[in-house]
Design a protein around this motif. Structure first.
Motif, PDB file in Angstrom:
ATOM      1  N   ARG A   8      42.646  16.407  -4.990  1.00 59.16           N
ATOM      2  CA  ARG A   8      42.806  17.801  -4.609  1.00 59.16           C
ATOM      3  C   ARG A   8      43.682  18.553  -5.607  1.00 59.16           C
ATOM      4  N   CYS A   9      43.381  19.818  -5.708  1.00 63.04           N
ATOM      5  CA  CYS A   9      44.101  20.667  -6.651  1.00 63.04           C
ATOM      6  C   CYS A   9      45.524  20.915  -6.146  1.00 63.04           C
ATOM      7  N   GLU A  10      46.474  20.896  -7.060  1.00 62.51           N
ATOM      8  CA  GLU A  10      47.871  21.134  -6.671  1.00 62.51           C
ATOM      9  C   GLU A  10      48.108  22.593  -6.316  1.00 62.51           C
ATOM     10  N   SER A  11      47.324  23.448  -6.920  1.00 61.54           N
ATOM     11  CA  SER A  11      47.511  24.883  -6.711  1.00 61.54           C
ATOM     12  C   SER A  11      46.890  25.361  -5.410  1.00 61.54           C
ATOM     13  N   SER A  12      45.633  24.982  -5.188  1.00 64.61           N
ATOM     14  CA  SER A  12      44.900  25.519  -4.044  1.00 64.61           C
ATOM     15  C   SER A  12      44.687  24.497  -2.943  1.00 64.61           C
ATOM     16  N   ASN A  13      44.985  23.221  -3.236  1.00 65.19           N
ATOM     17  CA  ASN A  13      44.764  22.114  -2.306  1.00 65.19           C
ATOM     18  C   ASN A  13      43.284  21.948  -1.964  1.00 65.19           C
ATOM     19  N   GLU A  44      41.538  28.152 -12.684  1.00 68.58           N
ATOM     20  CA  GLU A  44      42.291  28.285 -13.929  1.00 68.58           C
ATOM     21  C   GLU A  44      43.466  27.316 -13.980  1.00 68.58           C
ATOM     22  N   PHE A  45      43.886  26.881 -12.821  1.00 70.64           N
ATOM     23  CA  PHE A  45      45.050  25.992 -12.761  1.00 70.64           C
ATOM     24  C   PHE A  45      44.722  24.578 -13.234  1.00 70.64           C
ATOM     25  N   CYS A  46      43.670  23.993 -12.675  1.00 72.59           N
ATOM     26  CA  CYS A  46      43.351  22.603 -12.996  1.00 72.59           C
ATOM     27  C   CYS A  46      42.125  22.483 -13.899  1.00 72.59           C
ATOM     28  N   GLY A  47      41.378  23.577 -14.089  1.00 74.78           N
ATOM     29  CA  GLY A  47      40.206  23.539 -14.947  1.00 74.78           C
ATOM     30  C   GLY A  47      39.009  22.874 -14.297  1.00 74.78           C
TER      31      GLY A  47
HETATM   32 ZN   LIG Z   1      42.326  23.923  -9.048  1.00 75.96          ZN
END
Ligand SMILES: [Zn+2]
Length: 83
Positions: A8-13, A44-47
Protein backbone atom coordinates in the motif's frame (compact mmCIF):
# COMPACT_ATOMS: atom_id res chain seq x y z
CA UNK A 1 -3.90 -21.05 -2.05
CA UNK A 2 -2.63 -18.00 -3.78
CA UNK A 3 -3.30 -15.13 -1.52
CA UNK A 4 -1.00 -12.21 -1.92
CA UNK A 5 -1.16 -9.09 0.15
CA UNK A 6 -0.61 -6.07 -2.02
CA UNK A 7 1.62 -3.24 -0.91
CA UNK A 8 0.00 0.00 0.00
CA UNK A 9 1.01 3.54 -0.72
CA UNK A 10 2.38 5.52 2.22
CA UNK A 11 0.72 8.67 1.01
CA UNK A 12 -2.79 7.51 0.16
CA UNK A 13 -2.85 4.05 1.79
CA UNK A 14 -4.15 2.68 -1.49
CA UNK A 15 -3.11 -0.53 -3.16
CA UNK A 16 -0.12 -0.06 -5.42
CA UNK A 17 -0.21 -1.38 -8.97
CA UNK A 18 3.04 -1.41 -10.84
CA UNK A 19 1.51 -1.01 -14.24
CA UNK A 20 -1.61 0.51 -15.65
CA UNK A 21 -2.90 -2.76 -17.09
CA UNK A 22 -3.00 -4.34 -13.62
CA UNK A 23 -4.84 -1.38 -12.19
CA UNK A 24 -7.33 -1.36 -15.05
CA UNK A 25 -7.95 -5.05 -14.54
CA UNK A 26 -8.65 -4.50 -10.84
CA UNK A 27 -11.01 -1.66 -11.70
CA UNK A 28 -12.79 -3.92 -14.16
CA UNK A 29 -13.12 -6.62 -11.50
CA UNK A 30 -14.72 -4.28 -9.02
CA UNK A 31 -17.15 -3.05 -11.65
CA UNK A 32 -18.22 -6.62 -12.46
CA UNK A 33 -18.24 -7.93 -8.89
CA UNK A 34 -19.49 -4.93 -6.94
CA UNK A 35 -20.82 -2.58 -9.57
CA UNK A 36 -18.41 0.08 -8.41
CA UNK A 37 -16.91 2.14 -11.14
CA UNK A 38 -13.30 3.05 -10.49
CA UNK A 39 -10.79 5.15 -12.30
CA UNK A 40 -7.08 4.60 -12.60
CA UNK A 41 -4.53 7.29 -11.96
CA UNK A 42 -0.80 7.52 -11.48
CA UNK A 43 0.35 8.56 -8.04
CA UNK A 44 3.02 11.21 -7.88
CA UNK A 45 4.16 10.06 -4.48
CA UNK A 46 5.05 6.44 -5.17
CA UNK A 47 4.96 6.42 -8.99
CA UNK A 48 2.54 3.49 -8.97
CA UNK A 49 -1.04 3.27 -10.13
CA UNK A 50 -4.02 3.57 -7.82
CA UNK A 51 -7.75 3.27 -8.13
CA UNK A 52 -10.10 6.08 -7.27
CA UNK A 53 -13.84 6.43 -6.99
CA UNK A 54 -13.81 9.81 -8.60
CA UNK A 55 -13.06 10.45 -12.20
CA UNK A 56 -9.93 12.58 -12.17
CA UNK A 57 -10.89 14.08 -15.53
CA UNK A 58 -14.40 15.03 -14.45
CA UNK A 59 -13.07 17.85 -12.33
CA UNK A 60 -11.22 19.36 -15.26
CA UNK A 61 -14.24 18.99 -17.50
CA UNK A 62 -16.60 20.82 -15.15
CA UNK A 63 -14.06 23.59 -14.78
CA UNK A 64 -13.78 24.13 -18.50
CA UNK A 65 -17.55 23.89 -18.83
CA UNK A 66 -18.00 26.60 -16.26
CA UNK A 67 -15.51 28.82 -17.98
CA UNK A 68 -17.00 28.46 -21.42
CA UNK A 69 -20.66 28.40 -20.53
CA UNK A 70 -21.43 32.07 -20.16
CA UNK A 71 -18.73 34.03 -21.87
CA UNK A 72 -20.94 37.09 -22.22
CA UNK A 73 -22.16 37.20 -18.60
CA UNK A 74 -21.81 40.63 -17.05
CA UNK A 75 -21.52 41.92 -13.53
CA UNK A 76 -24.33 41.17 -11.18
CA UNK A 77 -26.53 44.07 -10.28
CA UNK A 78 -26.07 45.82 -13.55
CA UNK A 79 -29.26 47.67 -14.36
CA UNK A 80 -29.67 49.67 -17.49
CA UNK A 81 -31.38 52.95 -16.73
CA UNK A 82 -34.64 53.41 -18.51
CA UNK A 83 -34.88 56.96 -19.52
ZN1 LIG B 1 0.88 6.24 -4.22
Amino acid sequence: MHYFTPRRCESSNKIMYHDKVQALRAAEDSRIERGTELWVYRCEFCGCWHLTHRDPQLHLQTQSFRGGRKPTSRKKGYKPRQR
